[in-house]
Design an enzyme around this catalytic site. Structure first.
Site, PDB file in Angstrom:
ATOM      1  N   GLY A   1     106.864  -9.970  15.492  1.00 35.05           N
ATOM      2  CA  GLY A   1     105.952 -11.073  15.174  1.00 35.05           C
ATOM      3  C   GLY A   1     106.700 -12.377  14.985  1.00 35.05           C
TER       4      GLY A   1
ATOM      5  NE  ARG B   1     101.655  -8.257  14.145  1.00 32.26           N
ATOM      6  CZ  ARG B   1     102.844  -8.409  13.566  1.00 32.26           C
ATOM      7  NH1 ARG B   1     103.916  -7.801  14.056  1.00 32.26           N
ATOM      8  NH2 ARG B   1     102.958  -9.165  12.499  1.00 32.26           N
TER       9      ARG B   1
ATOM     10  NE  ARG C   1     103.040  -3.166   7.850  1.00 30.19           N
ATOM     11  CZ  ARG C   1     104.083  -3.995   7.864  1.00 30.19           C
ATOM     12  NH1 ARG C   1     104.130  -5.010   7.015  1.00 30.19           N
ATOM     13  NH2 ARG C   1     105.068  -3.807   8.705  1.00 30.19           N
TER      14      ARG C   1
ATOM     15  CG  ASP D   1     106.837  -7.759   5.145  1.00 30.14           C
ATOM     16  OD1 ASP D   1     105.656  -7.774   5.532  1.00 30.14           O
ATOM     17  OD2 ASP D   1     107.762  -8.334   5.770  1.00 30.14           O
TER      18      ASP D   1
ATOM     19  CE  LYS E   1     111.057  -9.625   9.942  1.00 31.05           C
ATOM     20  NZ  LYS E   1     109.676  -9.083   9.995  1.00 31.05           N
ATOM     21  CB  SER E   2     112.627 -13.416   7.329  1.00 34.86           C
ATOM     22  OG  SER E   2     111.556 -12.487   7.402  1.00 34.86           O
TER      23      SER E   2
ATOM     24  CB  SER F   1     103.249 -17.710   6.427  1.00 31.01           C
ATOM     25  OG  SER F   1     104.275 -16.739   6.645  1.00 31.01           O
ATOM     26  CD  GLN F   2     105.200 -13.550  11.444  1.00 29.58           C
ATOM     27  OE1 GLN F   2     104.692 -13.392  12.558  1.00 29.58           O
ATOM     28  NE2 GLN F   2     105.768 -12.560  10.779  1.00 29.58           N
TER      29      GLN F   2
HETATM   30  O1  LIG Z   1     108.127 -15.472   8.423  1.00 30.26           O
HETATM   31  C1  LIG Z   1     108.596 -14.327   8.315  1.00 30.26           C
HETATM   32  O2  LIG Z   1     109.806 -14.087   8.495  1.00 30.26           O
HETATM   33  C2  LIG Z   1     107.694 -13.225   7.945  1.00 30.26           C
HETATM   34  C3  LIG Z   1     106.472 -13.509   7.385  1.00 30.26           C
HETATM   35  C4  LIG Z   1     105.536 -12.448   6.943  1.00 30.26           C
HETATM   36  O3  LIG Z   1     104.474 -12.386   7.873  1.00 30.26           O
HETATM   37  P1  LIG Z   1     103.035 -13.116   7.659  1.00 30.26           P
HETATM   38  O4  LIG Z   1     103.263 -14.558   7.427  1.00 30.26           O
HETATM   39  O5  LIG Z   1     102.350 -12.828   8.958  1.00 30.26           O
HETATM   40  O6  LIG Z   1     102.382 -12.449   6.479  1.00 30.26           O
HETATM   41  C5  LIG Z   1     106.208 -11.085   6.859  1.00 30.26           C
HETATM   42  O7  LIG Z   1     105.241 -10.074   6.755  1.00 30.26           O
HETATM   43  C6  LIG Z   1     107.077 -10.810   8.065  1.00 30.26           C
HETATM   44  O8  LIG Z   1     107.711  -9.562   7.982  1.00 30.26           O
HETATM   45  C7  LIG Z   1     108.173 -11.846   8.169  1.00 30.26           C
HETATM   46  C1  LIG Z   2     105.235  -7.746   9.483  1.00 28.93           C
HETATM   47  C2  LIG Z   2     106.510  -7.530   9.837  1.00 28.93           C
HETATM   48  O1  LIG Z   2     107.143  -8.041  10.918  1.00 28.93           O
HETATM   49  P1  LIG Z   2     106.751  -9.144  12.012  1.00 28.93           P
HETATM   50  O2  LIG Z   2     105.469  -9.808  11.589  1.00 28.93           O
HETATM   51  O3  LIG Z   2     107.901 -10.103  12.022  1.00 28.93           O
HETATM   52  O4  LIG Z   2     106.607  -8.403  13.305  1.00 28.93           O
HETATM   53  C3  LIG Z   2     107.380  -6.664   8.995  1.00 28.93           C
HETATM   54  O5  LIG Z   2     108.612  -6.657   9.221  1.00 28.93           O
HETATM   55  O6  LIG Z   2     106.877  -5.969   8.104  1.00 28.93           O
END
Ligand SMILES: O=C(O)C1=C[C@@H](OP(=O)(O)O)[C@@H](O)[C@H](O)C1
Ligand SMILES: C=C(OP(=O)(O)O)C(=O)O
Length: 404
Positions: free
Chosen positions: A80, A108, A322, A291, A7-8, A154-155
């Site tokens: 997210g 969120r 969570r 995750d 996904k990422s 980190s997003q």
């Molecule tokens: O950059 C990404 O692809 C992700 C970063 C993580 O989130 P956080 O940075 O909010 O922890 C992870 O939990 C999410 O599923 C995917």
């Molecule tokens: C936190 C997650 O997703 P996102 O933040 O991309 O919605 C996840 O896939 O566990």
């Protein structure tokens, strides 16, 4: 087994391709709710997107968002990554872009990104609640130096970095608090590099993305459920396509299983976990691989002593809280579970027959379903929530475990 695409990585590659000069071809693409949201976002940015779902490929002809003139509206659903990566890209456009999501995503946080984009020169409207979706952003951002907190997600940083090369002054981020989920920022820089842009983890100079042929790895977070299944049942599984060079920090979930006593072997192309024997409880910081924390909770139930997970207070702001969710549900099954500010402690036990609530969180559903491998009467409420990242999860789990 070979798992569906990451996904990422899919959502990073789709965005970089949408911003690139020329036509990119992505292979090994994940098709799930989160990546469909990004496919829609790429089209809203002006990219021409052609999908071949059966072949797991997508071709993307990029567009320069700085030339946009029309307002757009994007629905990120529950994703997210889509929302946090897209907002800075919308801020490159000299036109208004509206971003919204469903109720889960509206709950969120987006505040740090709103502040950062304002500092970088965008106009951001918050028609509902401050720091929450929906948001409307009008650019173009000029770029430059910007403070940003790192402790929530980190997003925000990944999203700013991916838009950074198209900012007039480039981008230099100064973190005002320690960064969580660090491997995801390394992943961002790696995907950007594959599309011709050199970034370090905190900044990037003005430049352009180049179209690329890009192969996406299988999803390492999804792999955690199957590696855990082998550890729990004393079976064996090999997940292909996740070798030593993986861009995903979550491959390190296998290291945690190894510390618990599972046998783990790694090759250039995959990871094999062989269960059997006693699983030991562990004390582990999961800030880099959060995750997989719920997956570990399911394994911990089957260990011979307590498991303490630390460093993940920030996962209270994910699809659900969570920490509260996993502790509440395990307790309902009679397991001794304790919530801490930064994680949880799980003591081993025999789960009673329970219908688990998932709180609409795909990772609650996938993790708690692992309890059914050793205990009767385990049911998952609203199992369809797995479609966020892994629509075929239950089919794959029963296929793999039926072979044992
Ligand atoms: O950059 C990404 O692809 C992700 C970063 C993580 O989130 P956080 O940075 O909010 O922890 C992870 O939990 C999410 O599923 C995917
Ligand atoms: C936190 C997650 O997703 P996102 O933040 O991309 O919605 C996840 O896939 O566990």
């Amino acid at each position: 087994m070979r798992l569906p695409g990451s996904k990422s990585i899919t959502n990073r590659a789709l965005l970089c391709a949408a911003l690139a000069d020329g036509e990119s071809t992505l292979s090994g693409v994940l098709f799930a709710d989160d990546t469909r949201a990004m496919l829609g976002a790429a089209a809203a940015l002006g990219a021409q997107v052609t999908v071949d779902e059966a072949a797991a490929t997508v071709t993307v002809r990029g567009a320069d968002p700085r030339l946009a003139t029309a307002p757009v509206s994007v629905f990120a659903n529950q994703s997210g990554t889509t929302a946090r990566f897209l907002l800075p890209a919308l801020a490159l456009r000299p036109a208004r872009g509206v971003l919204d999501g469903d109720a889960q995503l509206r709950a969120r946080p987006f505040g740090p990104l709103v502040e950062a984009l304002r500092t970088l020169g965008a106009r951001v409207e918050e028609p509902a609640e401050a720091g929450r979706l929906p948001l409307a952003v009008t650019g173009p951002v000029h770029g430059g130096r910007v403070p940003l907190p790192g402790h929530l997600s980190s997003q925000f940083l990944s999203g700013l970095l991916m838009a950074g090369p198209l900012m007039r002054d480039g981008l230099a981020v100064e973190l005002t608090s320690p960064l969580v989920s660090v491997p995801y920022v390394t992943m961002t820089a790696a995907v950007m590099a594959a599309f011709g842009v050199q970034a370090d983890g905190l900044g990037v100079a003005p430049s352009r993305y180049r179209a690329a042929e890009y192969a996406i790895e299988p999803d390492a977070s999804a792999a955690s459920y199957f590696l855990a299944a082998a550890a729990i049942t004393g079976g064996r599984i090999t997940v292909a396509g996740l070798g030593a060079g993986s861009l995903q920090g979550d491959v390190r979930f296998a290291d945690v299983l190894e510390r618990m006593g599972a046998r783990v072997s790694r090759t250039a192309d995959g990871i094999t976990v062989t269960g059997g024997g006693t699983l030991r409880g562990v004390d582990v910081d999961m800030a880099d691989i959060s995750d997989t924390a719920q997956t570990l909770a399911a394994v911990a139930v089957h260990a011979d002593g307590p498991t303490r997970v630390r460093g993940i207070g920030f996962i209270r702001e994910k699809e659900t809280d969570r920490l509260a969710a996993v502790v509440t549900e395990l307790r309902r099954a009679g397991i001794d579970a304790e919530e801490h500010a930064d994680g949880f402690t799980i003591r081993p036990g025999r789960p009673a027959p329970t219908r688990f609530d998932t709180y609409g969180d795909h990772r609650m559903a996938m993790s708690l379903s692992l309890l059914s491998l050793r205990s009767p009467g385990i049911e998952i409420d609203n199992p369809r929530c797995v479609a966020k990242t892994y629509p075929g999860f239950f089919a794959d789990l029963s296929r793999v475990t039926a072979r044992a």
